[in-house]
Design an enzyme around this catalytic site. Sequence first.
Site, PDB file in Angstrom:
ATOM      1  N   GLU A  69      41.450  21.647  40.614  1.00  0.00           N
ATOM      2  CA  GLU A  69      40.899  20.415  40.052  1.00  0.00           C
ATOM      3  C   GLU A  69      41.989  19.480  39.562  1.00  0.00           C
ATOM      4  O   GLU A  69      41.887  18.253  39.717  1.00  0.00           O
ATOM      5  CB  GLU A  69      39.945  20.741  38.900  1.00  0.00           C
ATOM      6  CG  GLU A  69      38.733  21.574  39.300  1.00  0.00           C
ATOM      7  CD  GLU A  69      38.946  23.067  39.118  1.00  0.00           C
ATOM      8  OE1 GLU A  69      37.999  23.748  38.700  1.00  0.00           O
ATOM      9  OE2 GLU A  69      40.077  23.546  39.402  1.00  0.00           O
ATOM     10  N   GLU A 306      46.002  51.603  54.754  1.00  0.00           N
ATOM     11  CA  GLU A 306      46.443  52.060  56.076  1.00  0.00           C
ATOM     12  C   GLU A 306      46.940  53.483  55.892  1.00  0.00           C
ATOM     13  O   GLU A 306      48.048  53.702  55.399  1.00  0.00           O
ATOM     14  CB  GLU A 306      47.543  51.167  56.646  1.00  0.00           C
ATOM     15  CG  GLU A 306      47.056  49.791  57.061  1.00  0.00           C
ATOM     16  CD  GLU A 306      48.088  49.029  57.882  1.00  0.00           C
ATOM     17  OE1 GLU A 306      48.815  49.667  58.674  1.00  0.00           O
ATOM     18  OE2 GLU A 306      48.162  47.800  57.716  1.00  0.00           O
TER      19      GLU A 306
END
Length: 375
Positions: A69, A306
């Site tokens: 913003e 992984e």
Amino acid sequence: MTARWSSAPAEISVSFSAADHAHMARALRLAERGLFTTMPNPRVGCVIVRDGVVVGEGWHVRAGEPHAEVHALRAAGVHARGATAYVTLEPCSHHGRTPPCANALIDAGVARVVAAMRDPNPQVSGRGLELLTLAGVSVQVGLLENEARELNIGFVSRMTRGQPWVRLKTASSLDGKTALLNGASKWITGPAARADVQRWRARACVILTGCGTVLADDPRMNVREIETPRQPLKVIVDSRLATPPNAKILHGGAFIACVQADPVRRAALEAAGAQILELPGADGRVDLAALLLEFGRQGVNEVHVEAGATLNGALLAAGLVDEWISYLAPVAMGHAARGLFNGPELTEMAGRRAFEMRDMRMVGDDIRLTLRPAP
């Protein structure tokens, strides 16, 4: 499309226009630019529109720097007065490393704020919207909420569950094999799939693997081929602290979660750059649920796994897998090759783990499936 927001017991129904949808979609695309950099903060984009013309845009780049913003308001300048601000997450209402964005929007004279979703943090959710409403700003919430939630799914998980979103990646043959019996696994999938994995690594806060993978493959487990200013933390689940001090994964530092640290091994690994976490579980293995809660306390939003069949199976059995990214290569490797998950033998079909398909696409010559546990 209809969205609902309430600052009081009564709900207000809001209808959004085609222009509203277009501007929020643009804000989401801006938010995606922070995909690899904002952690532990959420990825947020903002578009400011006055009289149908975009006068300011911005996105959050990294923690400690101005929020979306603020960037958009700076770009808009005086044109923000009377404008509509489209923001992908409820403007913040509290002082952190930056001032509250809700106040900045009020001070700039913005007339209307459209937020894709509320802040998922239960301690602050709705407060930014309330500040805006009390200041006379028109507030509407819920436009493209699902898309905004998916973009920050790890942040939402940490705020609501106290633990990160766990994304398990596997690469296998069509018959579900990840390596030959002798351990050979390079390469099952093609270069396009391997490059695609780098993006999943880059967006994560932590890359998690097991000691078995470290011993078998000596991987680096870092982000390559993608320009990123940060590398995820590397964490090894290693019950007996068997990771070699010269393992490549320790280069640049890593955490090792064990059951109980042998003093000699601990000293050698710490000298190599590792930090040791003792998290004993009731079954004599690392308490994976406790590890995820520790991640949450440390501001980790997304964990990319992984690993081999042992850790994959343990996470699955414990119900700790939130998402499964499965790459399937058009090859068959035979029954003797290594599988995806270790676990107890099932004796009835009711014991199956069910997943729902969220996405399926070709990546080079391979198939990428995105799955989540079925409700």
